[in-house]
Design a protein around this motif. Structure first.
Motif, PDB file in Angstrom:
ATOM      1  N   GLU A  40       0.599  -1.355  -0.100  1.00 14.72           N
ATOM      2  CA  GLU A  40       0.117   0.078  -0.040  1.00 14.72           C
ATOM      3  C   GLU A  40       0.825   1.280  -0.099  1.00 14.72           C
ATOM      4  OE1 GLU A  40      -3.281   0.133  -0.701  1.00 14.72           O
ATOM      5  OE2 GLU A  40      -3.014  -1.849  -0.672  1.00 14.72           O
ATOM      6  N   PHE A  41       2.190   1.476   0.628  1.00 15.48           N
ATOM      7  CA  PHE A  41       2.994   2.282   0.647  1.00 15.48           C
ATOM      8  C   PHE A  41       3.339   2.616  -0.775  1.00 15.48           C
ATOM      9  CE2 PHE A  41       7.295   3.738   0.339  1.00 15.48           C
ATOM     10  CZ  PHE A  41       7.125   4.920   0.894  1.00 15.48           C
ATOM     11  N   CYS A  42       3.401   1.477  -1.464  1.00 17.56           N
ATOM     12  CA  CYS A  42       3.896   1.768  -2.924  1.00 17.56           C
ATOM     13  C   CYS A  42       3.063   2.052  -3.892  1.00 17.56           C
ATOM     14  CB  CYS A  42       4.441   0.331  -3.559  1.00 17.56           C
ATOM     15  SG  CYS A  42       6.149  -0.194  -2.673  1.00 17.56           S
ATOM     16  N   ARG A  43       1.838   1.744  -3.778  1.00 20.82           N
ATOM     17  CA  ARG A  43       0.530   2.251  -4.295  1.00 20.82           C
ATOM     18  C   ARG A  43      -0.122   3.561  -4.107  1.00 20.82           C
ATOM     19  NH1 ARG A  43      -3.228  -3.395  -5.207  1.00 20.82           N
ATOM     20  NH2 ARG A  43      -3.630  -3.052  -3.015  1.00 20.82           N
TER      21      ARG A  43
ATOM     22  N   PRO B  47       7.413   9.869  -4.651  1.00 16.29           N
ATOM     23  CA  PRO B  47       7.275  11.466  -4.418  1.00 16.29           C
ATOM     24  C   PRO B  47       7.112  11.450  -2.904  1.00 16.29           C
ATOM     25  CG  PRO B  47       5.847  10.675  -6.329  1.00 16.29           C
ATOM     26  CD  PRO B  47       6.480   9.435  -5.834  1.00 16.29           C
ATOM     27  N   HIS B  48       6.466  10.411  -2.356  1.00 16.65           N
ATOM     28  CA  HIS B  48       6.166  10.178  -0.851  1.00 16.65           C
ATOM     29  C   HIS B  48       7.317   9.515  -0.322  1.00 16.65           C
ATOM     30  CE1 HIS B  48       4.297   6.946  -2.784  1.00 16.65           C
ATOM     31  NE2 HIS B  48       4.388   6.296  -1.559  1.00 16.65           N
TER      32      HIS B  48
ATOM     33  N   ARG C 176      13.936  -1.245  -3.940  1.00 16.98           N
ATOM     34  CA  ARG C 176      14.157  -1.404  -2.419  1.00 16.98           C
ATOM     35  C   ARG C 176      12.835  -2.067  -1.566  1.00 16.98           C
ATOM     36  NH1 ARG C 176      12.414   0.680   2.173  1.00 16.98           N
ATOM     37  NH2 ARG C 176      13.855   1.070   4.003  1.00 16.98           N
ATOM     38  N   GLU C 177      11.889  -1.536  -1.995  1.00 18.87           N
ATOM     39  CA  GLU C 177      10.776  -2.247  -1.300  1.00 18.87           C
ATOM     40  C   GLU C 177      10.593  -3.649  -1.719  1.00 18.87           C
ATOM     41  OE1 GLU C 177       8.779  -0.379   0.945  1.00 18.87           O
ATOM     42  OE2 GLU C 177      10.750   0.641   0.612  1.00 18.87           O
TER      43      GLU C 177
ATOM     44  N   ARG D 265       1.347 -10.207  -2.726  1.00 20.34           N
ATOM     45  CA  ARG D 265       2.396 -10.560  -3.356  1.00 20.34           C
ATOM     46  C   ARG D 265       1.954 -10.416  -4.880  1.00 20.34           C
ATOM     47  NH1 ARG D 265       4.528 -16.268  -1.931  1.00 20.34           N
ATOM     48  NH2 ARG D 265       2.676 -16.753  -3.205  1.00 20.34           N
ATOM     49  N   ALA D 266       1.015 -10.910  -5.399  1.00 18.59           N
ATOM     50  CA  ALA D 266       0.463 -11.186  -6.913  1.00 18.59           C
ATOM     51  C   ALA D 266       0.414  -9.541  -7.309  1.00 18.59           C
ATOM     52  CB  ALA D 266      -0.772 -11.691  -7.171  1.00 18.59           C
ATOM     53  N   ALA D 267      -0.033  -8.771  -6.365  1.00 19.18           N
ATOM     54  CA  ALA D 267      -0.429  -7.156  -6.660  1.00 19.18           C
ATOM     55  C   ALA D 267       0.934  -6.678  -6.728  1.00 19.18           C
ATOM     56  CB  ALA D 267      -1.186  -6.695  -5.825  1.00 19.18           C
ATOM     57  N   PHE D 268       1.806  -6.857  -5.666  1.00 19.90           N
ATOM     58  CA  PHE D 268       2.975  -6.405  -5.827  1.00 19.90           C
ATOM     59  C   PHE D 268       4.008  -6.701  -6.957  1.00 19.90           C
ATOM     60  CE2 PHE D 268       7.462  -5.580  -4.899  1.00 19.90           C
ATOM     61  CZ  PHE D 268       7.337  -4.303  -4.209  1.00 19.90           C
ATOM     62  N   ILE D 269       3.831  -7.850  -7.422  1.00 15.91           N
ATOM     63  CA  ILE D 269       4.496  -8.498  -8.465  1.00 15.91           C
ATOM     64  C   ILE D 269       3.843  -7.723 -10.126  1.00 15.91           C
ATOM     65  CG2 ILE D 269       4.593 -10.314 -10.282  1.00 15.91           C
ATOM     66  CD1 ILE D 269       5.181 -12.020  -7.650  1.00 15.91           C
TER      67      ILE D 269
END
Length: 160
Positions: free
Chosen positions: A65-68, A124-125, A133-134, A105-109
């Motif tokens: 969620e941090f990434c999205r 940006p955040h 890195r994430e 995991r699939a969403a991150f991939i």
């Protein structure tokens, strides 16, 4: 970064996330766990199989969620990253946790595959984090806890 380099890096990251390479995958580490062992405590170990697995879900979800979402608010550290020990899990809850981990995991991939997401560009955040890195953070965090999960299973006598 050229497309071939990116594709190679993404493939390696996916291998780390799904297979584990130097450690058991989540699926292997959580296979065939008897329901009675999910909440069983071992002396000197501060968590159960259920608590450890739910911690993996919470942490991975936080990173995803941090990434999205630049507006996502992480749980309070450290309490928000662990389930309430007073709320033991049944087998259905444990299976739902494993399914949620696989889903996230699939969403991150999917993010890793999306060429719109530069692997190296800082978000940006945040404070300089990037998608590469994430991905490595998820893999590193999961590998640390896979070892604990396998050790806990050994201590409970449910690992071969």
């Amino acid at each position: 970064m050229d497309a071939n380099t990116r594709q190679t890096i993404v493939a390696e990251l996916i291998g780390l996330l799904e297979k584990g390479y130097a450690h058991s995958s989540l699926e292997d580490a959580c296979a065939d766990i008897p329901a009675a062992a999910l909440n069983q405590r071992v002396p000197q170990v501060p968590y159960t199989i259920w608590e450890l697995t739910e911690h993996l879900r919470i942490a991975q979800h936080d990173i995803l969620e941090f990434c999205r979402d630049p507006h996502f608010v992480s749980p309070e550290w450290p309490a928000g990253y662990w389930p309430d020990a007073a709320q033991p899990a049944d087998e259905a809850t444990f299976r739902a946790t494993l399914a949620a981990i696989a889903h996230d995991r699939a969403a991150f991939i999917t993010l890793l595959h999306d060429p719109q997401h530069d692997l190296l560009a800082p978000f940006p955040h945040g404070t300089g984090q990037n998608l590469l890195r994430e991905a490595m953070l998820i893999a590193d965090h999961n590998s640390y806890h896979m070892g604990q999960l396998v050790l806990l299973r050994r201590l409970l006598g449910i690992w071969e």
